[in-house]
Design a protein around this motif. Structure first.
Motif, PDB file in Angstrom:
ATOM      1  N   GLN A   1      30.162  21.855  53.494  1.00  0.00           N
ATOM      2  CA  GLN A   1      28.771  22.207  53.175  1.00  0.00           C
ATOM      3  C   GLN A   1      27.830  21.296  53.951  1.00  0.00           C
ATOM      4  O   GLN A   1      28.115  20.121  54.152  1.00  0.00           O
ATOM      5  CB  GLN A   1      28.535  22.052  51.668  1.00  0.00           C
ATOM      6  N   VAL A   2      26.744  21.851  54.380  1.00  0.00           N
ATOM      7  CA  VAL A   2      25.740  21.086  55.118  1.00  0.00           C
ATOM      8  C   VAL A   2      24.522  20.893  54.229  1.00  0.00           C
ATOM      9  O   VAL A   2      24.140  21.773  53.470  1.00  0.00           O
ATOM     10  CB  VAL A   2      25.375  21.818  56.428  1.00  0.00           C
TER      11      VAL A   2
ATOM     12  N   ARG B   1      28.494  18.590  57.262  1.00  0.00           N
ATOM     13  CA  ARG B   1      29.196  19.228  58.362  1.00  0.00           C
ATOM     14  C   ARG B   1      28.339  19.251  59.616  1.00  0.00           C
ATOM     15  O   ARG B   1      27.109  19.249  59.558  1.00  0.00           O
ATOM     16  CB  ARG B   1      29.584  20.654  57.990  1.00  0.00           C
ATOM     17  N   THR B   2      28.998  19.288  60.753  1.00  0.00           N
ATOM     18  CA  THR B   2      28.270  19.302  62.010  1.00  0.00           C
ATOM     19  C   THR B   2      27.419  20.562  62.124  1.00  0.00           C
ATOM     20  O   THR B   2      27.848  21.665  61.787  1.00  0.00           O
ATOM     21  CB  THR B   2      29.238  19.197  63.194  1.00  0.00           C
TER      22      THR B   2
ATOM     23  N   ALA C   1      28.283  24.085  63.750  1.00  0.00           N
ATOM     24  CA  ALA C   1      29.159  25.066  63.105  1.00  0.00           C
ATOM     25  C   ALA C   1      28.379  26.233  62.525  1.00  0.00           C
ATOM     26  O   ALA C   1      28.984  27.208  62.059  1.00  0.00           O
ATOM     27  CB  ALA C   1      29.964  24.391  61.999  1.00  0.00           C
TER      28      ALA C   1
END
Length: 127
Positions: A1-2, A27-28, A31
């Protein structure tokens, strides 16, 4: 999850400009396809713009083309929305959002396509 955090909103006179920023963590960012959406008082959340994972392709709401521009910097985990020639009807809370959906040209983006959202930043345009 971002996780997403927007900034850069505020009060501006009609005809002015603002640049919104969205900082991502977790997260990057690369993605995700990313988007900006907005919601005015008493209105449904509406699509503003989307950008592909690489940043090479963008789309904007037809009514905003030529005034609003979405961009991203994956190295900095940032997404931006440049807003020019602002109008009172642009007053809204602006949200940054991440989509796991692959970016498709000519796709009609909507709020349903985005899985992660920031808390929003208020933009108020005075006449």
């Amino acid at each position: 999850q971002v996780q997403l955090v927007e900034s850069g909103g505020g009060l501006v006179q009609a005809g002015g400009s603002l640049k919104l920023s969205c900082a991502a963590s977790g997260r990057t960012l690369s993605a995700y396809a990313m988007g900006w959406l907005r919601q005015g008082t008493g209105k449904e959340r509406e699509f503003v713009g989307a950008i592909s994972r690489s940043g090479m392709r963008t789309s904007h709401a037809d009514s905003l083309k030529g005034r609003f521009t979405i961009s991203r910097d994956n190295a900095k985990n940032m997404v931006y929305l440049q807003m020019n020639s602002l109008k009172p009807e642009d007053t809204a809370v602006y949200y940054c959002a991440a989509s796991p959906r692959p970016y498709l040209s000519d796709y009609v983006w909507g709020a349903r396509d985005f899985a992660s959202w920031g808390q929003g930043t208020q933009v108020t345009v005075s006449s």
